[in-house]
Design an enzyme around this catalytic site. Sequence first.
Site, PDB file in Angstrom:
ATOM      1  N   GLY A 253       0.801  -1.096   0.055  1.00 47.21           N
ATOM      2  CA  GLY A 253      -0.020   0.238  -0.108  1.00 47.21           C
ATOM      3  C   GLY A 253       0.578   1.335  -0.027  1.00 47.21           C
ATOM      4  O   GLY A 253       0.492   2.223  -0.758  1.00 47.21           O
ATOM      5  N   GLY A 269     -10.705   4.344   3.875  1.00 49.28           N
ATOM      6  CA  GLY A 269     -10.425   3.698   5.345  1.00 49.28           C
ATOM      7  C   GLY A 269     -10.210   4.660   6.301  1.00 49.28           C
ATOM      8  O   GLY A 269     -11.378   5.780   6.261  1.00 49.28           O
ATOM      9  N   GLU A 291     -11.960   8.955   0.946  1.00 47.90           N
ATOM     10  CA  GLU A 291     -13.221   8.510   1.528  1.00 47.90           C
ATOM     11  C   GLU A 291     -12.968   7.780   2.968  1.00 47.90           C
ATOM     12  O   GLU A 291     -12.888   6.812   3.022  1.00 47.90           O
ATOM     13  CB  GLU A 291     -13.923   7.549   0.699  1.00 47.90           C
ATOM     14  CG  GLU A 291     -14.528   8.203  -0.726  1.00 47.90           C
ATOM     15  CD  GLU A 291     -15.417   9.111  -0.546  1.00 47.90           C
ATOM     16  OE1 GLU A 291     -16.048   9.335   0.386  1.00 47.90           O
ATOM     17  OE2 GLU A 291     -15.820   9.644  -1.588  1.00 47.90           O
ATOM     18  N   LEU A 292     -13.194   8.655   4.173  1.00 45.56           N
ATOM     19  CA  LEU A 292     -12.720   8.312   5.118  1.00 45.56           C
ATOM     20  C   LEU A 292     -13.822   8.126   6.131  1.00 45.56           C
ATOM     21  O   LEU A 292     -14.845   7.916   5.904  1.00 45.56           O
ATOM     22  CB  LEU A 292     -11.727   9.302   5.844  1.00 45.56           C
ATOM     23  CG  LEU A 292     -10.547   9.608   4.863  1.00 45.56           C
ATOM     24  CD1 LEU A 292      -9.558  10.741   5.379  1.00 45.56           C
ATOM     25  CD2 LEU A 292      -9.928   8.354   4.474  1.00 45.56           C
ATOM     26  N   GLU A 424     -15.500   7.580  16.334  1.00 43.23           N
ATOM     27  CA  GLU A 424     -15.966   6.701  15.672  1.00 43.23           C
ATOM     28  C   GLU A 424     -15.491   5.326  16.012  1.00 43.23           C
ATOM     29  O   GLU A 424     -14.448   5.043  15.911  1.00 43.23           O
ATOM     30  CB  GLU A 424     -15.697   6.815  13.996  1.00 43.23           C
ATOM     31  CG  GLU A 424     -16.480   5.632  13.226  1.00 43.23           C
ATOM     32  CD  GLU A 424     -15.880   5.932  11.595  1.00 43.23           C
ATOM     33  OE1 GLU A 424     -16.898   5.574  10.963  1.00 43.23           O
ATOM     34  OE2 GLU A 424     -14.796   6.138  11.594  1.00 43.23           O
ATOM     35  N   GLY A 486     -27.251   3.995   3.224  1.00 43.44           N
ATOM     36  CA  GLY A 486     -27.794   3.574   2.099  1.00 43.44           C
ATOM     37  C   GLY A 486     -27.874   4.324   0.866  1.00 43.44           C
ATOM     38  O   GLY A 486     -28.934   4.639   0.346  1.00 43.44           O
ATOM     39  N   ALA A 487     -26.783   5.078   0.551  1.00 43.85           N
ATOM     40  CA  ALA A 487     -26.996   6.081  -0.768  1.00 43.85           C
ATOM     41  C   ALA A 487     -27.034   5.466  -2.104  1.00 43.85           C
ATOM     42  O   ALA A 487     -26.359   4.296  -2.143  1.00 43.85           O
ATOM     43  CB  ALA A 487     -25.557   6.899  -0.384  1.00 43.85           C
TER      44      ALA A 487
END
EC number: 1.2.1.3
Length: 538
Positions: A253, A269, A291-292, A424, A486-487
């Site tokens: 990565g 992540g 997109e975290l 979170e 649920g987008a």
Amino acid sequence: MIANLRHLTGRLAVQRGLLQQQLRSASYLIDQPEYSFLKDLGLERDNPGVYSGHWQGRGQSITSYDPGTGQAIASVRQGTVQELHQTIGLTVEAYKQWRQVPAPVRGEIVRQIGDELRKYKEPLGKLVSLEVGKIYSEGQGEVQEFIDICDYAVGLSRIYSGQLINSERAQHTILEAWRPLGLVGVISAYNFPNAVFGWNAAIALTTGNSVLWKGAPSTPLVSVATTRIVAEVLQRNNLPAVVSLCQGGTDVGAALVADQRVNLVSFTGSCKTGRDVGVEVQRRFGKVILELGGNNALIIDESANIKMALDAALFGCIGTTGQRCTTTRRIIVHEKLHDSFVEALTAKYAQLLPRIGHQLELQTLVGPVHTKQNVDSYKETIEEAKLLGGTVAFGGRVLERDGHYVEPTIITGLPHDATVVHRETFAPIVYVLKARNVDEAVAWNNEVEQGLSSAIFTENISQAFKWIGAQGSDCGIVNINTTTNGAEIGGAFGGEKATGGGRESGSDAWKQYCKRATITVNHSGELACAQGVVFNVE
């Protein structure tokens, strides 16, 4: 005699090794008849995890486990950093051919990928459920997302465009063109191991890029099976490997993120890792889509439709066993409704207890969490919440059975700014908070570091429009009278602040995969400078 004993000892060692190998092989779910769908996807007990036109994998062998039982499913041989570099080189070469293909023809290839996914939707969706732990319908729904974005991309291939801009100079025309970036690297997370790759790949391919995928280490079988489906379409059309795969650990990565040849890195992540990825890519002036995490709030206004709000809270908090980035983590309820809402929600939660079970059983609504690490985080978070004065209104227990099962949990009595509330936790834990009014609830919604998803339940049109305006939610997803999760694929997906600011999927998110060119065409026959500048020598 000693020689004979040595010979006998050697034979016993060989036999013991063969027996152990047979036991290990027999313990793989892929060898059991009820899991024959895995072989329908082209999977074997041991699978190469690197694809760049051919399959290989010389790195560590990783075993994938069913979180519902703890049993081994099959294994994948990861790639090495050297194999990653080779794969990058081959995928860059493939891009040079792919960029010359007309966009509608690229769209036709993506359409075929969607059709191939339709053919394998049932077994692939079951694999997603088996490897992640999400229930059957959610596994099927995830593959449907990939199919849907392929359909979307087909139409996009004929309509995405720049614009014609008026020039201040006579007989000049300004054009805008969107061109592919080159190689797009996709690093996806375990909770959506198929769909997130699909969102990126379908749009990136349509706009002329090639794609290199590094899937999550704990869901490698989904990565291999999905890549096999895509590769079949490319081979059938005599195309180079414009989609490649390199499963690997953190070294792979890190090498992908640092490589100058990867023009865009799309990373899904944690906020912590995403921050490191963003800095590293910016260091080399690459592009990044992040997109975290999300700490998503559901606000219940005094005028809310309570029945609908309860149903939204149930799926928002417990869908995917609380492991979506858009999972409802906080419910902020008007003080007049708080106690009755908590009572009704706990009653709904109680109805779900008999529906906790293995993710492939059709009656299951709550499957396992993904790993023991999720279980440990669940336990630690609940203990911290109790120490801070919180009350466990429902749940709070780890279930004593094979696999990683926990009770969906409701915690009340904490202040809105408690450290545990602001953090979170990837588990089915929700904090119910009591607010005096909508303005206070909106302020609490916005005070966390993440800004992914949010929702309000209200019948007050003034509050609804305030919620979606500049004084409302600061998130990328701002819903009214529906869930935080649920987008659909038609809108751009992503969030603000520590969520990263990236956008994927629909709307104009395709622009993230392109570079913009502004083109001035002089068709006057004479040279003229802008802004009336005169600069010449007679």
